[in-house]
Write a protein that holds these residues in place. Structure first.
Motif, short mmCIF file in Angstrom:
data_model
loop_
_atom_site.label_atom_id
_atom_site.label_comp_id
_atom_site.label_asym_id
_atom_site.label_seq_id
_atom_site.Cartn_x
_atom_site.Cartn_y
_atom_site.Cartn_z
N TYR A 17 0.84 -1.19 0.00
CA TYR A 17 0.00 0.00 0.00
C TYR A 17 0.88 1.25 0.00
N CYS A 18 0.24 2.42 0.00
CA CYS A 18 1.00 3.67 0.09
C CYS A 18 0.31 4.64 1.04
N ASN A 19 1.03 5.68 1.42
CA ASN A 19 0.50 6.69 2.33
C ASN A 19 -0.58 7.52 1.62
N ALA A 20 -1.65 7.83 2.36
CA ALA A 20 -2.78 8.53 1.76
C ALA A 20 -2.47 9.99 1.44
N ILE A 21 -1.54 10.60 2.18
CA ILE A 21 -1.18 12.00 1.94
C ILE A 21 -0.03 12.12 0.95
N ASN A 22 0.97 11.27 1.14
CA ASN A 22 2.18 11.31 0.30
C ASN A 22 2.39 9.92 -0.32
N PRO A 23 1.83 9.68 -1.50
CA PRO A 23 1.86 8.35 -2.12
C PRO A 23 3.27 7.82 -2.41
N LYS A 52 5.79 3.98 0.44
CA LYS A 52 5.15 2.66 0.42
C LYS A 52 4.91 2.19 1.86
N VAL A 53 3.83 1.46 2.06
CA VAL A 53 3.45 1.01 3.41
C VAL A 53 3.31 -0.51 3.42
N LEU A 54 4.12 -1.17 4.26
CA LEU A 54 4.06 -2.62 4.43
C LEU A 54 3.25 -2.92 5.68
N LEU A 55 2.20 -3.73 5.53
CA LEU A 55 1.30 -4.02 6.65
C LEU A 55 1.57 -5.40 7.23
N LYS A 56 1.68 -5.45 8.53
CA LYS A 56 1.93 -6.71 9.23
C LYS A 56 0.73 -7.64 9.13
#
Length: 469
Positions: free
Chosen positions: A183-189, A192-196
């Protein structure tokens, strides 16, 4: 093909000694050195050293196919230097394989991201510099304290230049979505966001040794099978956990080391599975959607929120009073105050004040040096009160504080003079006792000699008298 991203957190705080009300203003040393050293050496023997030895063997054995990631807090690295340098050496050996990624986080494992961006940036920079110095890597991925994340925090992290960030795959955030995508950050795409994947992670971290669990015993073969059987469209499985899982939370006797030893081979048996580091996952996979997190989340408890650290009035008061010192700390240059400031910010101190019980009670009690949350609060506030006095003396703002600082300086100077005079007086008394003792010995010797001479004369006189007769 699914990528298995295996990440471990390493942290130990500097715990405070019992700091009483009457210590405030009189004793400026706050830490329980014996407890800190004992706990670190215990965990080093049970977890860090044997687990690092095993990982080094696995990384060598699988020749680039097995990879892991770590984040080690600055205060933990300081303790390794102080109490167990061999642990630091073993992490350096892992870094030298080229298959281990070290992530950035806050130096003090703090909650500063919730309070001030500049202070947050300073701590992260301080930690990144230490990681680069010790392990030769400039971190590209960020992991905030306790996986705390929000859209705002992610935006701050992106503006610091990080490519990706780790956080919890909380159900109330994801809804029907799976954590097994990028995924990515909603404000600053750009971030990248890794979810546990908390279910599979917690199967190892919390349920592994539970004989009442319906899946017990958990074997590496069974776990690899679960990974293989996941939806083929899913692209990544993020297994994030405390490193103390191996040998400390899950004891050696549970078979957890054997599980870890055979896990890479069992996973790599399946052509649909491979290992990757967080930066590799962020670089290779495509983002499927932004993740919207308006309010901060964390890994902790059922709620996955901040209540473990800021859920009651005691925690909030301590937190607010701590960061009320921030304007002065921004002007402080005293190295001792700066070091104590870092240690005061450790999130553990607020965690010890948690009043949660029921299913989460055992978690909050682990490594907690206090019998009650109220005792933790009082002890912390005593320490913080003394710290504030020292800080006011070092960085006075108002005319009253300057006057108090001057008076404190005068009193301290007076105390030093009194101490010096007492030492000199003690030396003079000691010297006088020595001289008096010497004179007494000489007087006694003279008297003894005189008596002896007088006795001899009396004997000679008596002999002469006898001979005349």
């Amino acid at each position: 093909m699914k990528t298995i991203c295996l990440y471990f957190q390493v942290h130990q705080p500097f715990r405070f000694r019992r700091y009483r009300f009457f210590d405030i203003g009189n004793d400026h040393y706050y830490f329980d050195d014996y407890t800190n050293e004992s706990i670190l050496n215990k965990i080093a023997a049970n977890c860090y050293l044997p687990a690092n030895k095993l990982l080094l063997k696995l990384l060598t054995q699988h020749k680039g196919k097995f990879k892991v990631a770590f984040s080690i807090t600055g205060v933990a690295m300081e303790q390794f230097k102080l109490y167990a340098p061999e642990v630091l050496d073993s992490f350096r050996a892992l870094a030298a394989t080229g298959q281990v990624e070290f992530l950035a986080e806050t130096y003090a494992h703090s909650l500063v991201a919730l309070k001030d961006e500049d202070a947050f940036r300073k701590q992260v920079t301080m930690h990144s510099d230490m990681v680069e110095e010790l392990f030769g890597q400039k971190p590209l991925v960020f992991r905030n304290t306790e996986l705390i994340y929000s859209d705002h925090i992610g935006d701050m992290v992106a503006r610091m230049g990080f490519k990706a960030m780790l956080t919890e795959g909380a159900k109330h955030v994801l809804g029907w979505k799976s954590p097994n995508f990028l995924y990515c950050n909603a404000i600053n795409p750009r971030l990248k966001v890794l979810l546990k994947n908390y279910k599979l992670s917690d199967d190892i971290a919390f349920r592994f040794g539970d004989k009442g669990w319906h899946e017990w015993p958990l074997t590496s073969n069974k776990f690899a099978g679960w990974l293989k059987d996941l939806d083929k469209k899913e692209e990544v499985v993020n297994l994030f956990m405390d490193y103390e899982t191996f040998g400390e939370h899950q004891k050696k006797e549970s078979g957890v080391f054997e599980f870890l030893e055979y896990l890479p081979a069992e996973i790599l048996k399946h052509k649909s599975l491979k290992f990757g580091t967080p930066s590799e996952v962020a670089a290779r996979l495509q983002v499927v959607a932004p993740v919207n997190v308006p309010n901060p989340i964390s890994w902790a408890d059922e709620e996955r929120d901040l209540t473990a650290w800021l859920g009651n009035e005691m925690q909030q008061e301590a937190f607010d009073k701590l960061y009320a010192q921030l304007p002065k700390m921004n002007r402080c240059t005293d190295s001792r105050l700066l070091k104590d400031w870092n240690y005061l910010q450790c999130s553990d101190h607020f965690y010890y004040m948690c009043t949660k019980f029921f299913s989460d009670g055992d978690v909050h009690a682990y490594f907690n040096p206090y019998e009650t949350p109220y005792e933790a609060f009082i002890n912390y506030m005593n320490v913080l009160s003394d710290f504030a006095i020292r800080l006011n003396a070092a960085v006075p703002f108002s005319s009253e504080e300057k006057e108090l600082a001057n008076l404190s300086g005068i009193l301290e100077e007076r105390d030093q003079k009194i101490k010096k005079l007492e030492e000199e007086l003690q030396k003079l008394r000691s010297r006088k006792r020595t001289n008096t003792s010497g004179k007494t010995s000489r007087s006694a010797g003279t008297a003894s000699t005189a008596a002896s001479t007088k006795g001899k004369k009396a004997q000679k006189s008596a002999a002469k008298t006898k001979s005349k007769k």
